[in-house]
Scaffold this active site. Sequence first.
Site, PDB file in Angstrom:
ATOM      1  N   PRO A  43       0.828  -1.214   0.000  1.00 52.88           N
ATOM      2  CA  PRO A  43       0.000   0.000   0.000  1.00 52.88           C
ATOM      3  C   PRO A  43       0.863   1.265   0.000  1.00 52.88           C
ATOM      4  O   PRO A  43       1.891   1.316   0.677  1.00 52.88           O
ATOM      5  CB  PRO A  43      -0.828  -0.098   1.284  1.00 52.88           C
ATOM      6  CG  PRO A  43      -0.392  -1.319   2.000  1.00 52.88           C
ATOM      7  CD  PRO A  43       0.586  -2.075   1.169  1.00 52.88           C
ATOM      8  N   VAL A  44       0.418   2.249  -0.782  1.00 49.77           N
ATOM      9  CA  VAL A  44       1.203   3.476  -0.964  1.00 49.77           C
ATOM     10  C   VAL A  44       1.005   4.422   0.229  1.00 49.77           C
ATOM     11  O   VAL A  44      -0.090   4.504   0.779  1.00 49.77           O
ATOM     12  CB  VAL A  44       0.734   4.176  -2.274  1.00 49.77           C
ATOM     13  CG1 VAL A  44       1.430   5.511  -2.463  1.00 49.77           C
ATOM     14  CG2 VAL A  44       0.998   3.274  -3.464  1.00 49.77           C
ATOM     15  N   GLY A  45       2.062   5.108   0.630  1.00 50.84           N
ATOM     16  CA  GLY A  45       1.963   6.178   1.641  1.00 50.84           C
ATOM     17  C   GLY A  45       1.564   5.688   3.012  1.00 50.84           C
ATOM     18  O   GLY A  45       0.949   6.405   3.790  1.00 50.84           O
ATOM     19  N   LEU A  73       5.183   1.514   4.676  1.00 53.24           N
ATOM     20  CA  LEU A  73       5.720   0.171   4.429  1.00 53.24           C
ATOM     21  C   LEU A  73       6.800   0.171   3.344  1.00 53.24           C
ATOM     22  O   LEU A  73       7.201  -0.881   2.850  1.00 53.24           O
ATOM     23  CB  LEU A  73       4.591  -0.795   4.044  1.00 53.24           C
ATOM     24  CG  LEU A  73       3.506  -1.005   5.113  1.00 53.24           C
ATOM     25  CD1 LEU A  73       2.403  -1.919   4.593  1.00 53.24           C
ATOM     26  CD2 LEU A  73       4.094  -1.590   6.394  1.00 53.24           C
ATOM     27  N   GLY A  74       7.246   1.369   2.975  1.00 54.65           N
ATOM     28  CA  GLY A  74       8.379   1.470   2.049  1.00 54.65           C
ATOM     29  C   GLY A  74       8.030   1.181   0.602  1.00 54.65           C
ATOM     30  O   GLY A  74       8.851   0.638  -0.146  1.00 54.65           O
ATOM     31  N   SER A 100       7.557   3.266  -1.989  1.00 58.13           N
ATOM     32  CA  SER A 100       8.329   4.000  -3.011  1.00 58.13           C
ATOM     33  C   SER A 100       9.737   3.428  -3.124  1.00 58.13           C
ATOM     34  O   SER A 100      10.284   3.307  -4.223  1.00 58.13           O
ATOM     35  CB  SER A 100       8.369   5.497  -2.696  1.00 58.13           C
ATOM     36  OG  SER A 100       9.031   5.721  -1.466  1.00 58.13           O
ATOM     37  N   ALA A 126      10.644   0.299  -2.561  1.00 59.05           N
ATOM     38  CA  ALA A 126      10.586  -1.005  -3.228  1.00 59.05           C
ATOM     39  C   ALA A 126      10.439  -0.820  -4.740  1.00 59.05           C
ATOM     40  O   ALA A 126      11.115  -1.496  -5.530  1.00 59.05           O
ATOM     41  CB  ALA A 126       9.440  -1.826  -2.658  1.00 59.05           C
ATOM     42  N   ASP A 174      14.882   2.475   4.180  1.00 62.95           N
ATOM     43  CA  ASP A 174      13.942   1.757   3.312  1.00 62.95           C
ATOM     44  C   ASP A 174      14.641   1.173   2.093  1.00 62.95           C
ATOM     45  O   ASP A 174      14.415   0.018   1.725  1.00 62.95           O
ATOM     46  CB  ASP A 174      12.828   2.704   2.817  1.00 62.95           C
ATOM     47  CG  ASP A 174      11.879   3.099   3.933  1.00 62.95           C
ATOM     48  OD1 ASP A 174      12.251   2.935   5.103  1.00 62.95           O
ATOM     49  OD2 ASP A 174      10.776   3.565   3.615  1.00 62.95           O
TER      50      ASP A 174
HETATM   51  O1  PMV Z   1       7.039   5.912   7.889  1.00 62.55           O
HETATM   52  P1  PMV Z   1       8.376   5.689   7.324  1.00 62.55           P
HETATM   53  O2  PMV Z   1       8.522   4.342   6.720  1.00 62.55           O
HETATM   54  O3  PMV Z   1       8.817   6.808   6.430  1.00 62.55           O
HETATM   55  O4  PMV Z   1       9.412   5.624   8.564  1.00 62.55           O
HETATM   56  C1  PMV Z   1       9.841   6.753   9.240  1.00 62.55           C
HETATM   57  C2  PMV Z   1      10.803   6.350  10.307  1.00 62.55           C
HETATM   58  C3  PMV Z   1      11.339   7.516  11.134  1.00 62.55           C
HETATM   59  O5  PMV Z   1      12.202   6.954  12.104  1.00 62.55           O
HETATM   60  C4  PMV Z   1      10.215   8.229  11.836  1.00 62.55           C
HETATM   61  C5  PMV Z   1      12.091   8.512  10.275  1.00 62.55           C
HETATM   62  C6  PMV Z   1      13.407   8.003   9.744  1.00 62.55           C
HETATM   63  O6  PMV Z   1      13.919   8.688   8.844  1.00 62.55           O
HETATM   64  O7  PMV Z   1      13.958   6.996  10.224  1.00 62.55           O
END
Ligand code: PMV
EC number: 2.7.1.36
Length: 316
Positions: free
Chosen positions: A99-101, A104-105, A107, A109, A150
């Site tokens: 799922p986007v946004g 879960l990474g 973009s 992937a 990510d």
């Molecule tokens: O929600 P995500 O997957 O972008 O994770 C952010 C994780 C943080 O620790 C809040 C920020 C970071 O850059 O590590």
Amino acid sequence: MITCSAPGKIFLFGEHAVVYGKTAIACAIDIRAHVTIEEINSPAVQMKGPGGNVDLNQRKHPYIYAAVEKFRHLADLPPEDATTASGSGICIDIHSEIPVGSGLGSSSAVTIATLKSLDVFYGTNLKLDEIARMGHQVEEDVQGRASPTDTFVSTFGGLVRIPDRVKLDFFDAPIVIGNTRKFSSTRKLVSNVASLKERHPQVINQIMDTIGTIAETGVKYVTTNDFTTVGELMNINQGLLDSIGVGSFELSELVYASRKAGALGSKITGAGGGGCMIALCEHKNLSRVAHSIKRAGGDSFICRTSNSGVRVDKEK
Ligand code: PMV
């Protein structure tokens, strides 16, 4: 034709505290983004769409566009303005299960799977750490700031200790993901935490230290597959994430619903504010936990942690 895929990721411990140099543990999951590249007769870079192929467009496909731009330095790609060119081009088809946004990474992937597909298609033989580094640059080009976590996890898979990015012994675990379907902005949440920390440095610094200690303590239990203790530490981590203001009503509902249904531990994954939570479960409770998250108003799906990073799935 070449198809590559790369995994999404979760944080078992330590998000937000890792921004201040504390330890965190991220892990790849077995839901993936798949990217196919095939040769086409027109000399352009195109994207496959539901209504047919369209030219690659920076605004509509920012990550693919930035990845292709990076690759122009390495291989002979069709020019951006193909009107005067001749010869063949490529068509890129994206299919993502992530799922986007939602933290879960997705973009990363898509970016990593695109870079690997370009690498194999053009025979550039990049090493995995070069792909991870390029992927991070692509994310920075598109987003401004981006954490390298990510793209690293998506490239190498498995369980990764950050910020030093060391791969740990794999933790093979079933996880239920609950999605609030509320968009969350990592940048905004990181900045909210920074201002809370400015207002209450003594209080928040100690919380960050404790989150880091939870992650360090967690290393021992994930690598020995002690699910019960990992779950317990996840629950403590969740309380502290709530205390720094990155929780939400919806996230809490999903977290408590999963625990009530028997999850060993559950917490926000990623920036919080919306997005997703994860629940570590015994096999016998997986569908009960997934149903309970749905009843509490979230989307839910069952997945596993995964040791597999970016890979070539099909080549012909
Ligand atoms: O929600 P995500 O997957 O972008 O994770 C952010 C994780 C943080 O620790 C809040 C920020 C970071 O850059 O590590």
